[in-house]
Design a protein around this motif. Structure first.
Motif, PDB file in Angstrom:
ATOM      1  N   TYR A  66       0.924  32.709  90.757  1.00  0.00           N
ATOM      2  CA  TYR A  66       1.133  31.295  90.418  1.00  0.00           C
ATOM      3  C   TYR A  66       2.348  31.131  89.513  1.00  0.00           C
ATOM      4  N   LEU A  67       2.437  31.937  88.463  1.00  0.00           N
ATOM      5  CA  LEU A  67       3.574  31.839  87.549  1.00  0.00           C
ATOM      6  C   LEU A  67       4.878  32.217  88.235  1.00  0.00           C
ATOM      7  N   ASN A  68       4.837  33.189  89.138  1.00  0.00           N
ATOM      8  CA  ASN A  68       6.025  33.556  89.897  1.00  0.00           C
ATOM      9  C   ASN A  68       6.464  32.408  90.809  1.00  0.00           C
ATOM     10  N   SER A  69       5.525  31.723  91.425  1.00  0.00           N
ATOM     11  CA  SER A  69       5.854  30.580  92.274  1.00  0.00           C
ATOM     12  C   SER A  69       6.480  29.453  91.464  1.00  0.00           C
ATOM     13  N   ILE A  70       5.940  29.191  90.279  1.00  0.00           N
ATOM     14  CA  ILE A  70       6.495  28.159  89.409  1.00  0.00           C
ATOM     15  C   ILE A  70       7.921  28.538  88.990  1.00  0.00           C
ATOM     16  N   PHE A  71       8.143  29.796  88.676  1.00  0.00           N
ATOM     17  CA  PHE A  71       9.478  30.253  88.268  1.00  0.00           C
ATOM     18  C   PHE A  71      10.477  30.101  89.414  1.00  0.00           C
ATOM     19  N   VAL A  72      10.102  30.531  90.608  1.00  0.00           N
ATOM     20  CA  VAL A  72      11.001  30.420  91.765  1.00  0.00           C
ATOM     21  C   VAL A  72      11.306  28.955  92.070  1.00  0.00           C
ATOM     22  N   ALA A  73      10.304  28.093  91.988  1.00  0.00           N
ATOM     23  CA  ALA A  73      10.522  26.665  92.234  1.00  0.00           C
ATOM     24  C   ALA A  73      11.450  26.063  91.189  1.00  0.00           C
ATOM     25  N   ALA A  74      11.298  26.454  89.926  1.00  0.00           N
ATOM     26  CA  ALA A  74      12.155  25.925  88.859  1.00  0.00           C
ATOM     27  C   ALA A  74      13.599  26.383  89.038  1.00  0.00           C
ATOM     28  N   VAL A  75      13.790  27.649  89.377  1.00  0.00           N
ATOM     29  CA  VAL A  75      15.147  28.164  89.583  1.00  0.00           C
ATOM     30  C   VAL A  75      15.796  27.494  90.800  1.00  0.00           C
ATOM     31  N   ALA A  76      15.056  27.348  91.880  1.00  0.00           N
ATOM     32  CA  ALA A  76      15.604  26.695  93.066  1.00  0.00           C
ATOM     33  C   ALA A  76      15.951  25.240  92.785  1.00  0.00           C
ATOM     34  N   THR A  77      15.117  24.545  92.032  1.00  0.00           N
ATOM     35  CA  THR A  77      15.402  23.158  91.662  1.00  0.00           C
ATOM     36  C   THR A  77      16.648  23.068  90.804  1.00  0.00           C
ATOM     37  N   LEU A  78      16.772  23.952  89.847  1.00  0.00           N
ATOM     38  CA  LEU A  78      17.942  23.951  88.973  1.00  0.00           C
ATOM     39  C   LEU A  78      19.223  24.226  89.759  1.00  0.00           C
ATOM     40  N   ILE A  79      19.191  25.182  90.662  1.00  0.00           N
ATOM     41  CA  ILE A  79      20.370  25.497  91.477  1.00  0.00           C
ATOM     42  C   ILE A  79      20.738  24.308  92.363  1.00  0.00           C
ATOM     43  N   CYS A  80      19.739  23.672  92.967  1.00  0.00           N
ATOM     44  CA  CYS A  80      20.014  22.502  93.805  1.00  0.00           C
ATOM     45  C   CYS A  80      20.614  21.359  92.997  1.00  0.00           C
ATOM     46  N   LEU A  81      20.111  21.153  91.786  1.00  0.00           N
ATOM     47  CA  LEU A  81      20.673  20.102  90.933  1.00  0.00           C
ATOM     48  C   LEU A  81      22.099  20.425  90.508  1.00  0.00           C
ATOM     49  N   LEU A  82      22.360  21.676  90.167  1.00  0.00           N
ATOM     50  CA  LEU A  82      23.704  22.068  89.736  1.00  0.00           C
ATOM     51  C   LEU A  82      24.719  21.973  90.867  1.00  0.00           C
ATOM     52  N   ILE A  83      24.287  22.190  92.083  1.00  0.00           N
ATOM     53  CA  ILE A  83      25.194  22.080  93.226  1.00  0.00           C
ATOM     54  C   ILE A  83      25.211  20.659  93.783  1.00  0.00           C
ATOM     55  N   GLY A  84      24.059  20.027  93.859  1.00  0.00           N
ATOM     56  CA  GLY A  84      23.936  18.740  94.540  1.00  0.00           C
ATOM     57  C   GLY A  84      24.573  17.574  93.824  1.00  0.00           C
ATOM     58  N   TYR A  85      24.357  17.452  92.517  1.00  0.00           N
ATOM     59  CA  TYR A  85      24.905  16.306  91.798  1.00  0.00           C
ATOM     60  C   TYR A  85      26.434  16.307  91.763  1.00  0.00           C
ATOM     61  N   PRO A  86      27.083  17.412  91.435  1.00  0.00           N
ATOM     62  CA  PRO A  86      28.557  17.379  91.502  1.00  0.00           C
ATOM     63  C   PRO A  86      29.085  17.120  92.916  1.00  0.00           C
ATOM     64  N   MET A  87      28.392  17.665  93.911  1.00  0.00           N
ATOM     65  CA  MET A  87      28.823  17.430  95.293  1.00  0.00           C
ATOM     66  C   MET A  87      28.665  15.954  95.666  1.00  0.00           C
ATOM     67  N   ALA A  88      27.550  15.351  95.298  1.00  0.00           N
ATOM     68  CA  ALA A  88      27.334  13.929  95.577  1.00  0.00           C
ATOM     69  C   ALA A  88      28.344  13.069  94.828  1.00  0.00           C
ATOM     70  N   TYR A  89      28.649  13.437  93.604  1.00  0.00           N
ATOM     71  CA  TYR A  89      29.639  12.687  92.829  1.00  0.00           C
ATOM     72  C   TYR A  89      31.020  12.785  93.484  1.00  0.00           C
ATOM     73  N   ALA A  90      31.381  13.992  93.932  1.00  0.00           N
ATOM     74  CA  ALA A  90      32.674  14.183  94.594  1.00  0.00           C
ATOM     75  C   ALA A  90      32.744  13.404  95.904  1.00  0.00           C
TER      76      ALA A  90
END
Length: 120
Positions: A66-90
């Motif tokens: 369960y904790l591993n799943s939460i960690f993977v989901a948090a990291v994937a969300t963070l990576i998507c936000l770091l890539i997605g928002y600047p791309m959408a802004y551009a």
């Protein structure tokens, strides 16, 4: 109308899984006992089994998973936000002709499985 589809494809399977989680296991078809049984002619007997949830809390393997799943989901969300928002802004700030090309580059990976099925 969207509420109907939400209920059909999300809530109903969720209720089925919840019913299985609260029932006792048995070796038969279906592999669980019913939650509600008639006792006599007019009385309903509801049997909820909380031992399944107690087993999840007691076993260390499930906590780690369960904790591993939460960690993977948090990291994937963070990576998507770091890539997605600047791309959408551009994409929003570019000229309309460049915007179409950038949108095509964003949408193109979603076509991969369709194109492989069509041309394979």
């Amino acid at each position: 109308m969207p509420q109907f589809w939400l209920a059909l494809f999300f809530l109903i399977p969720f209720v089925i899984v919840l019913k299985i989680a609260f029932s006792d296991a048995q070796i038969a078809m279906p592999p669980y006992q019913p939650l509600i049984e008639w006792v006599g002619e007019k009385a309903l007997h509801i049997k909820l089994n909380f031992a399944n949830f107690a087993f999840l809390v007691e076993d260390n393997l499930y906590w780690k998973a369960y904790l591993n799943s939460i960690f993977v989901a948090a990291v994937a969300t963070l990576i998507c936000l770091l890539i997605g928002y600047p791309m959408a802004y551009a994409i929003a700030r570019t000229s309309p002709s460049t915007r179409n090309i950038l949108l095509l580059l964003v949408i193109l990976p979603f076509w991969t499985s369709f194109l492989l099925r069509v041309y394979a």
